[in-house]
Scaffold this active site. Structure first.
Site, PDB file in Angstrom:
ATOM      1  N   GLY A 154       0.848  -1.191   0.000  1.00 47.32           N
ATOM      2  CA  GLY A 154       0.000   0.000   0.000  1.00 47.32           C
ATOM      3  C   GLY A 154       0.881   1.236   0.000  1.00 47.32           C
ATOM      4  NE  ARG A 155      -2.518   4.832   2.631  1.00 45.98           N
ATOM      5  CZ  ARG A 155      -3.831   4.794   2.849  1.00 45.98           C
ATOM      6  NH1 ARG A 155      -4.613   5.658   2.266  1.00 45.98           N
ATOM      7  NH2 ARG A 155      -4.362   3.913   3.665  1.00 45.98           N
ATOM      8  CB  ILE A 156       3.671   1.883   4.542  1.00 42.44           C
ATOM      9  CG1 ILE A 156       2.823   2.847   5.391  1.00 42.44           C
ATOM     10  CG2 ILE A 156       5.017   1.628   5.228  1.00 42.44           C
ATOM     11  CD1 ILE A 156       2.328   2.248   6.708  1.00 42.44           C
ATOM     12  NE  ARG A 176      -7.525  -7.462  -0.028  1.00 41.69           N
ATOM     13  CZ  ARG A 176      -8.341  -6.648   0.580  1.00 41.69           C
ATOM     14  NH1 ARG A 176      -9.486  -7.085   1.034  1.00 41.69           N
ATOM     15  NH2 ARG A 176      -8.042  -5.376   0.732  1.00 41.69           N
ATOM     16  NE  ARG A 236      -2.892  -1.762  14.377  1.00 45.75           N
ATOM     17  CZ  ARG A 236      -2.295  -0.624  14.017  1.00 45.75           C
ATOM     18  NH1 ARG A 236      -1.001  -0.603  13.769  1.00 45.75           N
ATOM     19  NH2 ARG A 236      -2.990   0.504  13.922  1.00 45.75           N
ATOM     20  CD  GLU A 265       1.295  -3.355  20.081  1.00 44.74           C
ATOM     21  OE1 GLU A 265       0.985  -2.162  20.250  1.00 44.74           O
ATOM     22  OE2 GLU A 265       1.595  -3.827  18.983  1.00 44.74           O
ATOM     23  CG  HIS A 284       2.624   0.249  18.045  1.00 46.59           C
ATOM     24  ND1 HIS A 284       1.472  -0.489  18.103  1.00 46.59           N
ATOM     25  CD2 HIS A 284       2.525   0.978  16.902  1.00 46.59           C
ATOM     26  CE1 HIS A 284       0.706  -0.214  17.057  1.00 46.59           C
ATOM     27  NE2 HIS A 284       1.330   0.684  16.308  1.00 46.59           N
ATOM     28  CB  ILE A 285       8.459   3.645  18.057  1.00 46.70           C
ATOM     29  CG1 ILE A 285       9.494   2.578  17.659  1.00 46.70           C
ATOM     30  CG2 ILE A 285       8.301   3.707  19.567  1.00 46.70           C
ATOM     31  CD1 ILE A 285      10.925   2.902  18.101  1.00 46.70           C
ATOM     32  N   GLY A 286       6.479   2.876  15.063  1.00 45.49           N
ATOM     33  CA  GLY A 286       6.593   3.008  13.604  1.00 45.49           C
ATOM     34  C   GLY A 286       6.542   4.442  13.103  1.00 45.49           C
TER      35      GLY A 286
HETATM   36  C1  GLV Z   1      -0.106   2.981  14.162  1.00 48.66           C
HETATM   37  O1  GLV Z   1       0.084   1.825  14.394  1.00 48.66           O
HETATM   38  C2  GLV Z   1      -0.971   3.433  13.111  1.00 48.66           C
HETATM   39  O2  GLV Z   1      -1.840   2.671  12.657  1.00 48.66           O
HETATM   40  O3  GLV Z   1      -0.825   4.595  12.715  1.00 48.66           O
HETATM   41  C1  GLV Z   2      -0.829   2.275   4.947  1.00 48.63           C
HETATM   42  O1  GLV Z   2      -0.979   3.482   4.841  1.00 48.63           O
HETATM   43  C2  GLV Z   2      -0.620   1.441   3.791  1.00 48.63           C
HETATM   44  O2  GLV Z   2      -1.437   1.574   2.868  1.00 48.63           O
HETATM   45  O3  GLV Z   2       0.364   0.673   3.750  1.00 48.63           O
END
Ligand code: GLV
Ligand code: GLV
Length: 323
Positions: A154-156, A176, A236, A265, A284-286
């Site tokens: 996705g975006r990340i 998918r 997650r 967590e 959880h510091i992404g």
């Molecule tokens: C953090 O886990 C988020 O979903 O931004």
């Molecule tokens: C989250 O923003 C994703 O699309 O990976």
């Protein structure tokens, strides 16, 4: 109007909240608002500024009789019962895009730290165990020229793919379904999960939490990875069966794992995974760069102000409420 903030939030934008609005802020640092307090305070709230640690379930929505806006300071929204919100016509705002670079950078940090055994090396020096340079002391894995497999493009994932290309990595992904546009744009190739696990030197989990992705990585999947490969999760914890991950790591059948998220967590220090040398774990510091978190707060506050004025939010999870 009453706005409920479930954490202490500082932002110059709070000045934009009209003076006749009531603001309730939970000010106990680093402590989640207890459910009882949350249900009590939301009873007369018009909007809520929330985050990944609050559970906005059907019981919450039953108590939220006046609620018009949910605004979460996160991209993920698996802690919010979106169906309940939609049923009640409540738009749920979130904060995508602004955090993509930061999360991709943490994925890369964990990849590199695992590959070069940085966690063990730091501990080695602190334990005063360093006696001499060694020909293979903490010899790890290389990243340049290696293959990265992204689960959930996705975006990340798009940003991580670009960063990985700059390190001369080859990038494959699974989703998918294949996305030819992304393949052209980024020069990445689609694989099914099994092929991706077989081929990759680094596997990064970016798929969001859902019924479909629950425990999608278990012992069987980890067994398909190379013994030299590294697994990273910045999405997650529920996407991974931690028992299976523990087993594969303790048998040294994959090289290491870098984890930002966990099934429960906060993870406790005596969790089996944390007893392993080949695990690097962070809390959880992404998205936790100062700049990114400021932006997330900003978008979260703007979403509330726009919503209460009857405008569309900047980013709405459940667009169908507008239909
Ligand atoms: C953090 O886990 C988020 O979903 O931004
Ligand atoms: C989250 O923003 C994703 O699309 O990976």
């Amino acid at each position: 109007m009453k706005i409920l903030f479930t954490r202490s939030i500082q932002s110059p934008l709070l000045k934009l909240i009209p003076e006749d609005y009531e603001v309730f802020m939970w000010t106990e640092e680093n402590r989640v608002m207890p459910k009882e307090a949350l249900l009590k305070e939301v009873a007369d709230a018009d909007a809520i500024f929330t985050n990944v640690t609050d559970q906005l379930d059907s019981e919450f929505f039953e108590h939220a009789k006046k609620l018009k806006i949910v605004s979460t300071m996160a991209v993920g929204f698996d802690n919010i019962d979106i169906k309940e919100a939609t049923k009640r016509g409540i738009p749920v705002g979130h904060t995508p895009d602004v955090l993509s670079e930061a999360v991709a950078e943490l994925a890369l940090t964990l990849m590199l730290a695992c590959a070069r055994r940085v966690g063990e090396s730091i501990q080695f020096i602190k334990d005063n165990k360093w006696e001499s340079w060694g020909p293979f002391l903490f010899a790890g894995q290389k990243i340049s020229g290696a293959k990265l497999g992204i689960i959930g493009m996705g975006r990340i994932g798009k940003i991580l793919a670009k960063q990985a290309k700059a390190l001369n990595m080859e990038v494959i992904y699974t989703n998918r379904r294949p996305n030819p546009k992304i393949e052209d744009e980024l020069n990445v190739e689609y694989r099914n999960l099994e092929a991706l696990l077989n081929e990759s030197d680094y596997v990064v989990m970016l798929a969001p939490a859902s019924a479909e992705t629950y425990h999608m990585m278990g012992y069987g999947q980890f067994s398909q990875m190379k013994p030299t490969s590294i697994f990273v999760n910045v999405s997650r914890g529920s996407t991974v069966d931690e028992e299976g991950l523990y087993k594969i790591l303790s048998e040294n059948k994959i090289f290491a794992a870098g984890l930002d998220v966990f099934e429960v967590e906060p993870i406790r220090h005596n969790h089996p995974l944390l007893t392993l040398d080949n695990v690097i774990a962070v809390p959880h510091i992404g998205s936790a760069t100062k700049e990114t978190r400021d932006k997330m707060v900003e978008i979260g506050v703007i979403n509330i102000l726009k919503g209460l004025q009857g405008e569309r939010l900047l980013h709405t999870v459940n667009e169908e409420v507008y239909k």
